[in-house]
Design an enzyme around this catalytic site. Structure first.
Site, PDB file in Angstrom:
ATOM      1  CB  ALA A 103     -28.014  -3.080 -22.572  1.00 17.46           C
ATOM      2  CB  SER A 104     -29.459  -7.423 -21.142  1.00 18.52           C
ATOM      3  OG  SER A 104     -30.690  -6.758 -21.020  1.00 18.52           O
ATOM      4  CG  HIS A 105     -24.038  -7.651 -23.144  1.00 19.04           C
ATOM      5  ND1 HIS A 105     -25.164  -8.274 -23.621  1.00 19.04           N
ATOM      6  CD2 HIS A 105     -23.366  -7.243 -24.219  1.00 19.04           C
ATOM      7  CE1 HIS A 105     -25.160  -8.242 -24.928  1.00 19.04           C
ATOM      8  NE2 HIS A 105     -24.089  -7.618 -25.327  1.00 19.04           N
TER       9      HIS A 105
END
Length: 193
Positions: A103-105
Site C-alpha cells: 500500500a502506501s509504504h
C-alpha cells in the site's frame, strides 16, 4: 475506531525505538569485516537477541498477531526473522517470506528513487509524467490544463482520484496493461496552478 487509531499511533511511536535498535545493529554490522561473517559477530548476535526480546514483549503488550523484520547493511540483507502468526486462525507462522500488502509504504521508496534520479540529473520534478510514461495521458478537464508532473504525483497535488476500484477489498489488482487502458479513459481534474 478512535481506540484503534490511538493504538496504531502508539505502536508507530514505539516502533521508532525498534528502528533505533535496528539502526544501531546495522551500524555494528556495517563495521564488521565481511557480510558473510556477520552472523557470527557477538555484537550482532546480542543486538538480534535484544531486539527479538523487545519485539516479542511489544507484541504481547499490544496484542499484535505477527511481525516480519529485515535488517539491511551496506545493501546486503543480513538478518530476517518472523515473529508470531501470519494467520492467527490457521496458526500459520509469520516468516520473512510472508507477503504483505505494501500500500502506501511503497510511496517512500518511490520518492527516494525519484529524488536520486533528480540528483543524478536524469529527470526534473517539473517534467510531465508522460515524458517517461507515454501512456500517462488522461483526458484533460480543460483546454488550458497542463500535463501532470512528477512533483504533482509526489506531493499528491495532481488531483487524481485516490482509489480507482475495489481492488483493496476484492484483491483483484489490475495488471500494468489494464492500468494503461484505464488511465487513457480517465477524465483528469481541473488543476489550479
Amino acid at each position: 475506531m478512535a481506540q484503534t487509531d490511538s493504538r496504531m499511533r502508539a505502536m508507530t511511536g514505539r516502533a521508532g525505538a525498534a528502528v533505533m535498535i535496528l539502526i544501531a545493529s546495522a551500524s555494528l554490522i556495517a563495521q564488521a569485516p565481511s557480510p558473510h561473517h556477520l552472523a557470527a559477530d557477538p555484537d550482532v548476535q546480542g543486538a538480534e537477541r535484544l531486539f527479538s526480546a523487545w519485539l516479542e514483549g511489544q507484541m504481547l503488550d499490544r496484542g499484535l498477531p505477527g511481525v516480519a523484520v529485515g535488517v539491511v547493511a551496506d545493501q546486503d540483507l543480513v538478518w530476517t526473522a518472523g515473529f508470531g502468526f501470519a494467520d492467527v486462525n490457521a496458526k500459520a507462522p509469520m516468516t520473512p517470506a510472508t507477503k504483505f500488502r505494501m500500500a502506501s509504504h511503497s510511496k517512500l521508496f518511490t520518492a527516494i528513487a525519484i529524488m536520486q534520479l533528480r540528483e543524478q540529473g536524469k529527470l526534473r520534478l517539473d517534467d510531465p509524467v508522460a515524458k517517461y510514461l507515454p501512456w500517462f495521458k488522461g483526458k484533460p478537464a480543460g483546454d488550458d490544463d497542463g500535463p501532470i508532473t512528477i512533483e504533482q504525483l509526489l506531493s499528491h497535488s495532481s488531483g487524481l482520484q485516490r482509489e480507482a476500484g475495489d481492488h483493496w477489498t476484492s484483491f483483484q489488482f489490475p495488471t500494468a496493461d489494464e492500468l494503461r487502458r484505464l488511465f487513457a479513459d480517465r477524465q483528469l481534474p481541473v488543476l489550479f496552478q
